[in-house]
Design an enzyme around this catalytic site. Structure first.
Site, PDB file in Angstrom:
ATOM      1  N   ASP A  67      17.636  77.038  29.297  1.00  0.00           N
ATOM      2  CA  ASP A  67      17.336  78.391  29.765  1.00  0.00           C
ATOM      3  C   ASP A  67      16.102  78.979  29.085  1.00  0.00           C
ATOM      4  OD1 ASP A  67      20.269  79.568  27.885  1.00  0.00           O
ATOM      5  OD2 ASP A  67      18.454  78.581  27.213  1.00  0.00           O
ATOM      6  N   ASN A 132      31.343  85.339  24.957  1.00  0.00           N
ATOM      7  CA  ASN A 132      32.130  85.606  26.185  1.00  0.00           C
ATOM      8  C   ASN A 132      32.334  84.337  26.999  1.00  0.00           C
ATOM      9  OD1 ASN A 132      29.632  85.077  27.200  1.00  0.00           O
ATOM     10  ND2 ASN A 132      29.320  87.078  28.177  1.00  0.00           N
ATOM     11  N   HIS A 134      30.032  82.112  27.802  1.00  0.00           N
ATOM     12  CA  HIS A 134      28.908  81.641  28.637  1.00  0.00           C
ATOM     13  C   HIS A 134      28.294  80.362  28.072  1.00  0.00           C
ATOM     14  CE1 HIS A 134      26.090  84.207  26.052  1.00  0.00           C
ATOM     15  NE2 HIS A 134      25.455  83.049  26.094  1.00  0.00           N
ATOM     16  N   GLU A 139      26.725  83.652  32.810  1.00  0.00           N
ATOM     17  CA  GLU A 139      27.669  84.663  32.346  1.00  0.00           C
ATOM     18  C   GLU A 139      29.000  84.539  33.096  1.00  0.00           C
ATOM     19  OE1 GLU A 139      25.018  87.005  29.707  1.00  0.00           O
ATOM     20  OE2 GLU A 139      27.106  86.361  29.810  1.00  0.00           O
TER      21      GLU A 139
HETATM   22  N1  LIG Z   1      21.307  81.271  25.998  1.00  0.00           N
HETATM   23  C1  LIG Z   1      21.901  81.114  24.673  1.00  0.00           C
HETATM   24  C2  LIG Z   1      23.045  80.136  24.767  1.00  0.00           C
HETATM   25  O1  LIG Z   1      22.535  78.854  25.127  1.00  0.00           O
HETATM   26  C3  LIG Z   1      23.751  80.059  23.413  1.00  0.00           C
HETATM   27  O2  LIG Z   1      24.791  79.097  23.451  1.00  0.00           O
HETATM   28  C4  LIG Z   1      24.315  81.429  23.082  1.00  0.00           C
HETATM   29  C5  LIG Z   1      25.064  81.412  21.747  1.00  0.00           C
HETATM   30  O3  LIG Z   1      24.114  81.470  20.723  1.00  0.00           O
HETATM   31  P1  LIG Z   1      24.498  81.188  19.194  1.00  0.00           P
HETATM   32  O4  LIG Z   1      24.612  79.680  19.082  1.00  0.00           O
HETATM   33  O5  LIG Z   1      23.346  81.730  18.411  1.00  0.00           O
HETATM   34  O6  LIG Z   1      25.804  81.879  18.908  1.00  0.00           O
HETATM   35  O7  LIG Z   1      23.231  82.362  23.002  1.00  0.00           O
HETATM   36  C6  LIG Z   1      22.373  82.455  24.124  1.00  0.00           C
HETATM   37  O8  LIG Z   1      23.050  83.147  25.103  1.00  0.00           O
END
Ligand SMILES: N[C@@H]1[C@@H](O)[C@H](O)[C@@H](COP(=O)(O)O)O[C@@H]1O
Length: 238
Positions: A67, A132, A134, A139
């Site tokens: 992404d 959440n 995702h 989402e």
């Molecule tokens: N687009 C990214 C996701 O790919 C990632 O998994 C999520 C959790 O991030 P973290 O690993 O910092 O908790 O954050 C963002 O939303």
């Protein structure tokens, strides 16, 4: 779905690296699906250390990222393009022409990303998980059939990511371009890393909950080769 519980974040990163190393040493031209966020940073550090100390080569690999934010330049300090170059690509000497990070805000941009993937299969897709549930920026409520698409980011996701934008949610983009869940599920193997108590509910829903778009990560129960590596805090509700 194989769930590996370890003590802490460093052990999550070490276990994840073992899985990654197995893939990239058994297939020199492995196609790597990569994630951003803080969770995979330890894995990426281990990949860089191993590359520098043991010479593991990524010269024939290619990468596809999950992404990217919409509306910020490729080279913005908080773009995922920049994040990946700073946290992995420079460190493993991945050839620039083998790097693919989605970009843009139109249906055509999404279709172009899918087209770039149409002749390959991702050998290992690294994932984190949002609080959440995702995955990527899919989402809750995103249909499992979606391929690469533009999404509106939830308030919670923008708030969670504000830490990278001077803790000012108003500076966090409101949209992103993301691989869809159908795109993610095409990978041969999926490696998901999660740590911290703030992920415990999402991890429990992913592993034991119903397969339901309300928890996008629950779709992974339908994939035949998923390794989930979690520390004790993230595994607390399993
Ligand atoms: N687009 C990214 C996701 O790919 C990632 O998994 C999520 C959790 O991030 P973290 O690993 O910092 O908790 O954050 C963002 O939303």
């Amino acid at each position: 779905m194989k769930v590996i519980k370890v003590k802490n974040y460093d052990e999550v990163s070490a276990e994840a690296f073992k899985v990654m190393k197995e893939v990239v040493t058994s297939k020199k031209d492995a196609v790597l699906g990569l994630a951003t966020g803080s969770s995979p940073i330890g894995l990426y550090e281990n990949m860089i250390k191993d590359h520098k100390e043991n010479g593991t080569s990524y010269a024939q690999c290619q990468s596809f990222n999950l992404d990217e934010y919409v509306g910020i330049d490729r080279n913005h300090e908080q773009s995922y393009w920049t994040f990946m170059h700073e946290n992995l690509f420079h460190g493993i000497d991945l050839p620039e022409d083998k790097i693919h990070v989605p970009y843009g805000n139109t249906k055509e941009d999404c279709q172009a990303y899918e087209k770039a993937m149409e002749n390959v299969q991702v050998d290992i897709q690294v994932l984190g998980i949002g609080g959440n549930g995702h995955i990527g920026f899919n989402e809750p409520g995103t249909p499992f059939t979606e391929e690469t698409h533009i999404v509106d980011l939830t308030e919670k996701t923008r708030s969670d990511n504000a830490r990278f934008f001077e803790n000012d949610i108003n500076k966090v983009p409101t949209q992103a371009i993301t691989m869809g869940i159908a795109t993610i599920m095409k990978a041969k193997k999926i490696l998901l890393v999660a740590s911290g108590a703030n992920k415990a509910d999402a991890v429990a829903a992913m592993v034991n909950g119903p397969v339901d778009p309300n928890c996008p990560a629950s779709v992974l129960q339908n994939h035949n080769d998923v390794v989930v590596i979690v520390d004790e805090a993230a595994a607390a509700k399993l």
